[in-house]
Design a protein around this motif. Structure first.
Motif, short mmCIF file in Angstrom:
data_model
loop_
_atom_site.label_atom_id
_atom_site.label_comp_id
_atom_site.label_asym_id
_atom_site.label_seq_id
_atom_site.Cartn_x
_atom_site.Cartn_y
_atom_site.Cartn_z
N GLU A 33 0.86 -1.19 0.00
CA GLU A 33 0.00 0.00 0.00
C GLU A 33 0.89 1.23 0.00
N GLY A 34 0.50 2.25 -0.76
CA GLY A 34 1.27 3.48 -0.81
C GLY A 34 1.15 4.26 0.48
N ARG A 35 2.20 4.97 0.84
CA ARG A 35 2.20 5.82 2.03
C ARG A 35 2.16 7.27 1.56
N LEU A 36 1.12 7.94 1.93
CA LEU A 36 0.85 9.30 1.48
C LEU A 36 1.81 10.29 2.12
N ALA A 37 2.43 11.14 1.31
CA ALA A 37 3.29 12.22 1.82
C ALA A 37 2.40 13.39 2.23
N ILE A 38 2.70 13.99 3.38
CA ILE A 38 1.86 15.07 3.90
C ILE A 38 2.70 16.22 4.42
N ASP A 39 2.08 17.38 4.49
CA ASP A 39 2.60 18.54 5.21
C ASP A 39 1.64 18.79 6.35
N VAL A 40 2.17 19.06 7.54
CA VAL A 40 1.35 19.38 8.70
C VAL A 40 1.88 20.69 9.28
N VAL A 47 -4.89 23.02 13.23
CA VAL A 47 -3.79 22.31 12.58
C VAL A 47 -4.28 22.02 11.16
N VAL A 48 -3.39 22.17 10.19
CA VAL A 48 -3.75 21.94 8.79
C VAL A 48 -2.87 20.81 8.26
N VAL A 49 -3.51 19.88 7.57
CA VAL A 49 -2.81 18.78 6.91
C VAL A 49 -3.07 18.92 5.42
N ARG A 50 -1.98 18.89 4.62
CA ARG A 50 -2.12 19.01 3.17
C ARG A 50 -1.33 17.91 2.48
N SER A 51 -1.85 17.48 1.35
CA SER A 51 -1.16 16.48 0.55
C SER A 51 -1.60 16.60 -0.91
N THR A 52 -0.68 16.32 -1.81
CA THR A 52 -1.06 16.26 -3.21
C THR A 52 -1.49 14.83 -3.52
N ILE A 53 -2.67 14.71 -4.08
CA ILE A 53 -3.22 13.39 -4.40
C ILE A 53 -3.78 13.44 -5.81
N ALA A 54 -2.92 13.71 -6.76
CA ALA A 54 -3.37 13.78 -8.15
C ALA A 54 -3.96 12.44 -8.57
N GLY A 55 -5.08 12.51 -9.25
CA GLY A 55 -5.71 11.30 -9.76
C GLY A 55 -6.75 10.70 -8.84
N ALA A 56 -6.80 11.12 -7.59
CA ALA A 56 -7.80 10.60 -6.66
C ALA A 56 -9.07 11.44 -6.75
N LYS A 57 -10.19 10.80 -6.54
CA LYS A 57 -11.47 11.49 -6.49
C LYS A 57 -11.92 11.58 -5.04
N ILE A 58 -12.71 12.57 -4.71
CA ILE A 58 -13.17 12.77 -3.34
C ILE A 58 -13.90 11.52 -2.83
N ASP A 59 -14.62 10.84 -3.71
CA ASP A 59 -15.34 9.63 -3.31
C ASP A 59 -14.40 8.47 -3.00
N LEU A 121 -5.32 17.82 -1.33
CA LEU A 121 -6.20 17.56 -0.21
C LEU A 121 -5.80 18.47 0.94
N THR A 122 -6.76 19.21 1.49
CA THR A 122 -6.52 20.07 2.65
C THR A 122 -7.50 19.68 3.73
N ILE A 123 -6.97 19.36 4.91
CA ILE A 123 -7.79 19.02 6.07
C ILE A 123 -7.52 20.06 7.14
N ILE A 124 -8.57 20.70 7.63
CA ILE A 124 -8.45 21.70 8.69
C ILE A 124 -9.03 21.10 9.97
N LEU A 125 -8.17 21.02 10.99
CA LEU A 125 -8.54 20.41 12.27
C LEU A 125 -8.58 21.49 13.35
N PRO A 126 -9.76 22.05 13.63
CA PRO A 126 -9.86 23.11 14.63
C PRO A 126 -9.47 22.60 16.03
N LEU A 127 -8.77 23.42 16.76
CA LEU A 127 -8.38 23.06 18.13
C LEU A 127 -9.56 23.13 19.06
#
Length: 128
Positions: A33-40, A47-59, A121-127
């Protein structure tokens, strides 16, 4: 301002440090399984988590918050089947991927926001 404990270097050991390069956005694990590279990073109140996921669909993505662990799972479908011997280079990862990180702070799970825009992909995690 977000407080990260003094042992944050241990916490972020598995993340690519700023200025370092990684081979690509995915590296295959032993399970294949691939391991996704992220920025946190932190912003006021989140806290914000971002990753490039070209080719993936939200579903094709699943974002799970389990106690203090953020889990991102998904898959990227290869757009066409190419015979192995026809490749000159093959660096893109296709198939299932995931990434789990333990957050050093408590977040408000009810207010987590995520979006996928132009392959980022951007995920925003409110404190709390």
């Amino acid at each position: 301002m977000l407080f990260i404990p003094d042992d944050r270097d241990d916490f972020f050991d598995n993340l690519t440090k700023a200025g370092e390069s990684s081979e690509d956005n995915f590296s295959a694990s032993r399970s294949g399984e691939g391991r996704l590279a992220i920025d946190v990073y932190q912003v006021p109140g989140a806290v914000v988590v971002r990753s490039t996921i070209a080719g993936a669909k939200i579903d094709d993505l699943e974002i799970i918050m389990d106690n203090s662990m953020l889990i991102i799972k998904g898959k990227r479908q290869e757009p066409e089947t190419v015979d192995y011997q026809d490749y000159l280079y093959r660096e893109c990862y296709w198939g299932n991927f995931s990434r789990s990180i333990i957050l050093p702070v408590e977040v408000n799970e009810e207010e987590i926001e995520a979006n996928l825009d132009e392959g980022v992909l951007t995920i925003i995690l409110p404190l709390k």
